[in-house]
Design a protein around this motif. Sequence first.
Motif, PDB file in Angstrom:
ATOM      1  N   GLU A  59      -9.808   6.179  10.532  1.00 23.24           N
ATOM      2  CA  GLU A  59      -9.021   6.571  10.501  1.00 23.24           C
ATOM      3  C   GLU A  59      -7.649   6.404  10.002  1.00 23.24           C
ATOM      4  O   GLU A  59      -7.008   7.908  10.637  1.00 23.24           O
ATOM      5  CB  GLU A  59      -9.285   6.687  12.205  1.00 23.24           C
ATOM      6  CG  GLU A  59     -10.571   7.487  12.318  1.00 23.24           C
ATOM      7  CD  GLU A  59     -11.909   6.391  12.684  1.00 23.24           C
ATOM      8  OE1 GLU A  59     -13.672   6.685  12.567  1.00 23.24           O
ATOM      9  OE2 GLU A  59     -11.631   5.104  12.034  1.00 23.24           O
ATOM     10  N   LEU A  60      -7.438   5.357  10.355  1.00 26.97           N
ATOM     11  CA  LEU A  60      -6.150   4.901   9.889  1.00 26.97           C
ATOM     12  C   LEU A  60      -5.511   5.256   7.770  1.00 26.97           C
ATOM     13  O   LEU A  60      -4.752   5.843   7.996  1.00 26.97           O
ATOM     14  CB  LEU A  60      -5.830   3.378  10.198  1.00 26.97           C
ATOM     15  CG  LEU A  60      -4.566   3.291   9.270  1.00 26.97           C
ATOM     16  CD1 LEU A  60      -3.312   4.221  10.580  1.00 26.97           C
ATOM     17  CD2 LEU A  60      -3.766   1.375   9.730  1.00 26.97           C
ATOM     18  N   GLU A  61      -6.829   4.398   7.579  1.00 26.72           N
ATOM     19  CA  GLU A  61      -6.809   5.604   5.633  1.00 26.72           C
ATOM     20  C   GLU A  61      -6.427   7.427   6.283  1.00 26.72           C
ATOM     21  O   GLU A  61      -5.648   7.641   5.164  1.00 26.72           O
ATOM     22  CB  GLU A  61      -8.046   4.667   5.103  1.00 26.72           C
ATOM     23  CG  GLU A  61      -8.178   3.340   4.843  1.00 26.72           C
ATOM     24  CD  GLU A  61      -6.727   3.167   3.917  1.00 26.72           C
ATOM     25  OE1 GLU A  61      -6.823   3.858   3.213  1.00 26.72           O
ATOM     26  OE2 GLU A  61      -6.471   1.558   3.989  1.00 26.72           O
ATOM     27  N   ALA A  62      -7.393   7.957   6.670  1.00 29.91           N
ATOM     28  CA  ALA A  62      -7.306   9.014   6.749  1.00 29.91           C
ATOM     29  C   ALA A  62      -5.799   9.794   6.738  1.00 29.91           C
ATOM     30  O   ALA A  62      -5.498  10.659   6.163  1.00 29.91           O
ATOM     31  CB  ALA A  62      -8.282  10.117   7.537  1.00 29.91           C
ATOM     32  N   ARG A  69      13.269   3.756   7.058  1.00 29.07           N
ATOM     33  CA  ARG A  69      12.524   2.724   7.099  1.00 29.07           C
ATOM     34  C   ARG A  69      11.310   3.056   7.994  1.00 29.07           C
ATOM     35  O   ARG A  69      10.260   2.682   8.102  1.00 29.07           O
ATOM     36  CB  ARG A  69      13.514   1.874   7.726  1.00 29.07           C
ATOM     37  CG  ARG A  69      13.098   0.153   7.691  1.00 29.07           C
ATOM     38  CD  ARG A  69      14.141  -0.639   8.106  1.00 29.07           C
ATOM     39  NE  ARG A  69      13.442  -1.880   8.452  1.00 29.07           N
ATOM     40  CZ  ARG A  69      14.273  -2.978   8.550  1.00 29.07           C
ATOM     41  NH1 ARG A  69      15.027  -3.062   9.291  1.00 29.07           N
ATOM     42  NH2 ARG A  69      12.937  -3.811   9.041  1.00 29.07           N
ATOM     43  N   THR A  70      11.691   3.845   8.827  1.00 27.20           N
ATOM     44  CA  THR A  70      10.582   4.450   9.937  1.00 27.20           C
ATOM     45  C   THR A  70       9.401   4.543   8.792  1.00 27.20           C
ATOM     46  O   THR A  70       8.238   5.018   8.980  1.00 27.20           O
ATOM     47  CB  THR A  70      11.110   4.769  11.092  1.00 27.20           C
ATOM     48  OG1 THR A  70      12.282   3.896  11.410  1.00 27.20           O
ATOM     49  CG2 THR A  70       9.769   5.076  12.117  1.00 27.20           C
ATOM     50  N   LEU A  71       9.664   5.743   7.970  1.00 27.12           N
ATOM     51  CA  LEU A  71       8.909   6.882   7.450  1.00 27.12           C
ATOM     52  C   LEU A  71       7.896   5.932   6.613  1.00 27.12           C
ATOM     53  O   LEU A  71       7.740   5.937   6.440  1.00 27.12           O
ATOM     54  CB  LEU A  71       9.608   7.384   6.350  1.00 27.12           C
ATOM     55  CG  LEU A  71      10.278   8.661   7.418  1.00 27.12           C
ATOM     56  CD1 LEU A  71      11.282   9.498   6.585  1.00 27.12           C
ATOM     57  CD2 LEU A  71       9.220   9.816   8.195  1.00 27.12           C
ATOM     58  N   ARG A  72       9.176   4.454   5.757  1.00 25.77           N
ATOM     59  CA  ARG A  72       8.188   3.601   4.947  1.00 25.77           C
ATOM     60  C   ARG A  72       7.046   2.830   5.735  1.00 25.77           C
ATOM     61  O   ARG A  72       6.401   2.283   5.089  1.00 25.77           O
ATOM     62  CB  ARG A  72       9.119   3.225   3.993  1.00 25.77           C
ATOM     63  CG  ARG A  72       8.820   2.454   3.324  1.00 25.77           C
ATOM     64  CD  ARG A  72       9.872   1.360   2.705  1.00 25.77           C
ATOM     65  NE  ARG A  72      11.018   1.734   2.198  1.00 25.77           N
ATOM     66  CZ  ARG A  72      11.078   2.631   0.633  1.00 25.77           C
ATOM     67  NH1 ARG A  72      10.137   2.329   0.191  1.00 25.77           N
ATOM     68  NH2 ARG A  72      11.909   3.289   0.440  1.00 25.77           N
ATOM     69  N   ARG A  73       7.514   2.669   6.939  1.00 28.65           N
ATOM     70  CA  ARG A  73       6.464   1.469   7.773  1.00 28.65           C
ATOM     71  C   ARG A  73       5.378   2.110   8.360  1.00 28.65           C
ATOM     72  O   ARG A  73       4.895   1.677   8.248  1.00 28.65           O
ATOM     73  CB  ARG A  73       7.737   0.923   8.759  1.00 28.65           C
ATOM     74  CG  ARG A  73       8.624  -0.393   8.290  1.00 28.65           C
ATOM     75  CD  ARG A  73       9.617  -1.040   9.472  1.00 28.65           C
ATOM     76  NE  ARG A  73       8.954  -1.423  10.119  1.00 28.65           N
ATOM     77  CZ  ARG A  73       8.515  -2.907  10.220  1.00 28.65           C
ATOM     78  NH1 ARG A  73       9.053  -3.592   8.256  1.00 28.65           N
ATOM     79  NH2 ARG A  73       7.287  -3.254  10.317  1.00 28.65           N
ATOM     80  N   ALA A  74       5.750   3.343   8.264  1.00 32.18           N
ATOM     81  CA  ALA A  74       4.576   4.000   8.805  1.00 32.18           C
ATOM     82  C   ALA A  74       2.769   3.761   7.870  1.00 32.18           C
ATOM     83  O   ALA A  74       1.576   4.458   8.156  1.00 32.18           O
ATOM     84  CB  ALA A  74       4.525   5.783   8.828  1.00 32.18           C
ATOM     85  N   PHE A  75       3.358   3.485   6.655  1.00 34.56           N
ATOM     86  CA  PHE A  75       1.994   2.971   5.737  1.00 34.56           C
ATOM     87  C   PHE A  75       1.702   2.068   6.729  1.00 34.56           C
ATOM     88  O   PHE A  75       0.690   1.409   5.428  1.00 34.56           O
ATOM     89  CB  PHE A  75       2.876   3.469   4.567  1.00 34.56           C
ATOM     90  CG  PHE A  75       2.077   4.941   3.970  1.00 34.56           C
ATOM     91  CD1 PHE A  75       1.549   5.409   4.276  1.00 34.56           C
ATOM     92  CD2 PHE A  75       3.865   5.280   4.224  1.00 34.56           C
ATOM     93  CE1 PHE A  75       1.375   6.674   2.705  1.00 34.56           C
ATOM     94  CE2 PHE A  75       3.911   6.857   3.801  1.00 34.56           C
ATOM     95  CZ  PHE A  75       2.767   7.508   3.411  1.00 34.56           C
ATOM     96  N   GLY A  76       2.087   1.226   7.181  1.00 35.78           N
ATOM     97  CA  GLY A  76       1.825  -0.035   7.770  1.00 35.78           C
ATOM     98  C   GLY A  76       0.269  -0.349   8.198  1.00 35.78           C
ATOM     99  O   GLY A  76      -0.380   0.807   8.944  1.00 35.78           O
ATOM    100  N   MET A  77       0.364  -1.435   9.035  1.00 37.29           N
ATOM    101  CA  MET A  77      -0.932  -1.196   9.855  1.00 37.29           C
ATOM    102  C   MET A  77       0.097  -0.988  11.504  1.00 37.29           C
ATOM    103  O   MET A  77      -1.807  -0.617  11.786  1.00 37.29           O
ATOM    104  CB  MET A  77      -1.278  -3.244   9.846  1.00 37.29           C
ATOM    105  CG  MET A  77      -1.849  -3.535   8.664  1.00 37.29           C
ATOM    106  SD  MET A  77      -3.612  -2.853   8.190  1.00 37.29           S
ATOM    107  CE  MET A  77      -2.728  -1.803   6.977  1.00 37.29           C
ATOM    108  N   ARG A  78       0.664  -0.731  11.134  1.00 42.51           N
ATOM    109  CA  ARG A  78       1.279  -0.558  12.863  1.00 42.51           C
ATOM    110  C   ARG A  78       1.161   0.954  12.751  1.00 42.51           C
ATOM    111  O   ARG A  78       1.577   1.717  12.257  1.00 42.51           O
ATOM    112  CB  ARG A  78       2.283  -0.708  13.118  1.00 42.51           C
ATOM    113  CG  ARG A  78       2.736  -0.728  14.718  1.00 42.51           C
ATOM    114  CD  ARG A  78       4.147  -1.408  15.377  1.00 42.51           C
ATOM    115  NE  ARG A  78       3.850  -2.298  15.237  1.00 42.51           N
ATOM    116  CZ  ARG A  78       3.327  -3.450  16.999  1.00 42.51           C
ATOM    117  NH1 ARG A  78       3.180  -1.721  17.359  1.00 42.51           N
ATOM    118  NH2 ARG A  78       3.637  -4.130  16.963  1.00 42.51           N
ATOM    119  N   LEU A  79       0.556   1.790  13.729  1.00 37.85           N
ATOM    120  CA  LEU A  79      -0.085   3.913  14.068  1.00 37.85           C
ATOM    121  C   LEU A  79       1.256   3.989  13.990  1.00 37.85           C
ATOM    122  O   LEU A  79       2.780   3.296  15.183  1.00 37.85           O
ATOM    123  CB  LEU A  79      -0.991   3.288  15.217  1.00 37.85           C
ATOM    124  CG  LEU A  79      -2.398   3.597  14.407  1.00 37.85           C
ATOM    125  CD1 LEU A  79      -3.101   4.065  15.909  1.00 37.85           C
ATOM    126  CD2 LEU A  79      -2.617   4.477  14.018  1.00 37.85           C
TER     127      LEU A  79
END
Length: 311
Positions: free
Chosen positions: A12-15, A46-56
């Motif tokens: 679901e995170l990958e989607a 920075r927030t937009l970039r970090r959205a691709f991390g493990m934290r939702l």
Amino acid sequence: MNHPAAGASWPELEALHSWMREARGELTFLRLAKRSLEAGHPVSERTLRRAFGMRLPQEETVRAYAGAWARWTSARDPEGDEAGQARWRAFEARGLGLLAAAVSTAPERPALLWPPPVYVPGPISTWPALTKGLKRLYEETGSPPLRVLAASPRAGGRLSKSTIGNILNGKHPTLEQLTALLAAFGASRKTTDGMLAAYGRIHARPEPPAVYPCDIVERAENEREALHAQEEARRRYHGIAPEPELDWYDQQLRDEEEAKQRRLEMWVDSLSDEELAALNQAAAVPGRDLRSELNDVRNRLGKAPGPPQTA
């Protein structure tokens, strides 16, 4: 809404990440942040970039991605404004649905590897007191290795070993670093709220003015050293040899000569052209020119020759 952090990705995170990549298109994160601002959902690069991390990500971040997508695709929409608005809302709804699915299927947050701290700070209002409080929290966790603390799932990849070490040694953390460190400690909501309130109080207070002579001298010395370092860096960049260090006596002589030069410069500048011409004619040595002599002084001091500047 605070979303949990997980140690590994799941379908679901990958989607959700795939939807964000579609929303981003070929935009850089900087341009993506600009488009989200234009769409009425300002979110930092920075927030937009970090959205691709493990934290939702937060819902506002997902809406920012959708708004940015609507901005950069609007010129390609042949159906008009109303149809474009409908496509935007549909795209946004799909992203929010993927976020909800990722939240509902997220793995459980891993258990702490150390006992949670129990210290609750009082009305902290200074940086030293905040550092002392963080050290106490660290000690109550059993002082785990900084490398392990930085790699803990609750830290969410937002801290490094050196960053934690610097903070515990007195470096002022950013709000994000402080929040991540408290999460890594496993601090309770009461402790976290107290430390974040202290951070807010510290930033709300103005910097105290320099009152004592020692403080004034120290600040002036720090500014002088900073300017000297900048000049040395400039010389290295341009391949200029560094100035040799002068001993105390030579430095005094140089300071006196510079003071004389400044006084002479101000005096010559105060003369009119007629007064300067008359003074040159009255000089004992034929051909004497005060402006030329002034340039000679400037050359000895390593300054560019030329007409004197008004002080």
